[in-house]
Motif scaffolding. Structure first.
Motif, short mmCIF file in Angstrom:
data_model
loop_
_atom_site.label_atom_id
_atom_site.label_comp_id
_atom_site.label_asym_id
_atom_site.label_seq_id
_atom_site.Cartn_x
_atom_site.Cartn_y
_atom_site.Cartn_z
N TYR A 2 0.80 -1.22 0.00
CA TYR A 2 0.00 0.00 0.00
C TYR A 2 0.83 1.28 0.00
CZ TYR A 2 0.84 -0.33 5.07
OH TYR A 2 1.42 -0.44 6.31
N ALA A 3 2.15 1.17 -0.05
CA ALA A 3 2.99 2.37 -0.08
C ALA A 3 4.25 2.09 -0.87
CB ALA A 3 3.34 2.83 1.34
N THR A 52 -1.64 4.56 -3.21
CA THR A 52 -1.87 3.86 -1.94
C THR A 52 -3.23 3.19 -1.89
OG1 THR A 52 -2.73 5.85 -0.84
CG2 THR A 52 -0.34 5.47 -0.73
N THR A 70 3.81 -0.80 -5.22
CA THR A 70 2.37 -0.50 -5.28
C THR A 70 1.79 -0.86 -6.64
OG1 THR A 70 2.60 1.79 -6.07
CG2 THR A 70 2.67 1.42 -3.67
N PHE A 125 0.60 7.25 5.38
CA PHE A 125 -0.60 6.43 5.23
C PHE A 125 -1.12 5.97 6.59
CE2 PHE A 125 -2.62 2.29 4.89
CZ PHE A 125 -3.40 2.35 3.75
#
Length: 308
Positions: free
Chosen positions: A109-110, A146, A243, A119
């Protein structure tokens, strides 16, 4: 762009943010806190040496592994579709061990450590017990990559079994074969019996522990098997951004490295007593070049020390 200056984030600050976002359970893992320890064996395929000379993947061995539910909350319900499922495993003899960490989505996610910290901070619960949704939305608009992991999870049905879930290693690993040739691979761990999915309604009706109960029942009835696949890169495939997937990744060439056979439940203490260290790789599988992987060893070490 991250809302924090470059260089602000450290592995220690990431661990603190992971725990704060999950409610800060002192003795819990910072990530994938709830899980079940298992044991088994690994049997290499006849093609493993075409991809890597790592003795972890080209020789039979025992396996210690852990299935888990994502996040740092040790009380998260198995039926929560929005969190990942994880599968970490250690294979190889004592002097040739490798630890591989995989999850039920093919992306992270990053992209950077700074972005990961931002995040998590955007989602840290406030005085009312929940995150500030305006902050979350603003961060997501400024950092659209993200959302790739959450979009993948939302687009796929809930998983009905740890044993019926496909797991990915999100990083690009340089693999050197028996001829000295090196190329990037991604790990994909595929259930031999196929994926087991639920409808949204079926998932809502499941008890909190259904994945763990299903795992125990399946092992009592017989073994659980996974194919350990190497996805092979093509020229120009991105190796620095976790990502995003490789272009047409679902159709890229893949080779089965071997088979993991889960044969029994181990006391959770057996997995709690060790650290599945992503940097622990036997020669023939190198460290991925991305920024997230570079920080994972330190973050895992810090988290392990905290829960000890």
């Amino acid at each position: 762009m991250s809302q924090f200056p470059t260089g602000f984030a450290t592995p220690a600050s990431i661990v603190d943010a992971l725990k704060a976002e999950a409610g800060d359970s002192p003795k819990a893992r910072a990530s994938f806190a709830r899980g079940r320890c298992v044991r088994g064996t690994y049997v290499p395929s006849g093609r493993a040496e075409e991809i890597t000379r790592s003795l972890s993947f080209t020789r039979p061995s025992r396996v210690l592994a852990r299935f888990s539910v994502g996040g740092g909350n040790p009380k998260v319900a198995d039926a929560d579709k929005l969190v990942l499922r994880g599968f970490s495993f250690r294979l190889g003899a004592v002097d040739q061990r490798s630890d591989i960490l995989t999850q039920s989505a093919p992306v992270h996610y990053a992209r950077t450590l700074d972005q990961m910290l931002a995040f998590l901070k955007a989602r840290t619960p406030g005085p009312n017990g929940g995150p500030d949704l305006e902050n979350v939305r603003a961060f997501s608009v400024a950092n659209p990559e993200t959302l790739h992991q959450a979009s993948y999870i939302a687009a796929h049905p809930p998983r009905g079994s740890f044993a019926g879930t496909t797991y990915w290693g999100v990083h690009s690993f340089p693999a050197t074969n028996s001829r000295g040739e090196t190329r990037f691979i991604k790990f994909k761990v595929v259930p031999v019996g196929g994926n087991v999915t639920l409808t949204e309604e079926e998932a809502r009706m499941k008890p909190a522990d259904f994945l763990h109960d299903d795992l125990e029942n399946r092992i009592r009835a017989g073994d659980i098997r996974f194919s350990v696949m190497a996805l092979l890169d093509r020229p120009g495939d991105p190796t620095m951004d976790v990502t995003i997937r490789w272009p047409n990744e679902d159709r890229c060439e893949e080779v089965r490295l071997g088979t993991i056979v889960i044969t029994g439940i181990e006391p959770n203490e057996a997995c709690d007593a060790i650290m599945f260290d992503p940097a622990n790789l036997t020669e023939g599988i190198g460290h991925p070049p991305d920024e997230i992987f570079a920080a994972r060893h330190a973050a895992c070490t810090i988290s392990f020390a905290k829960r000890r």
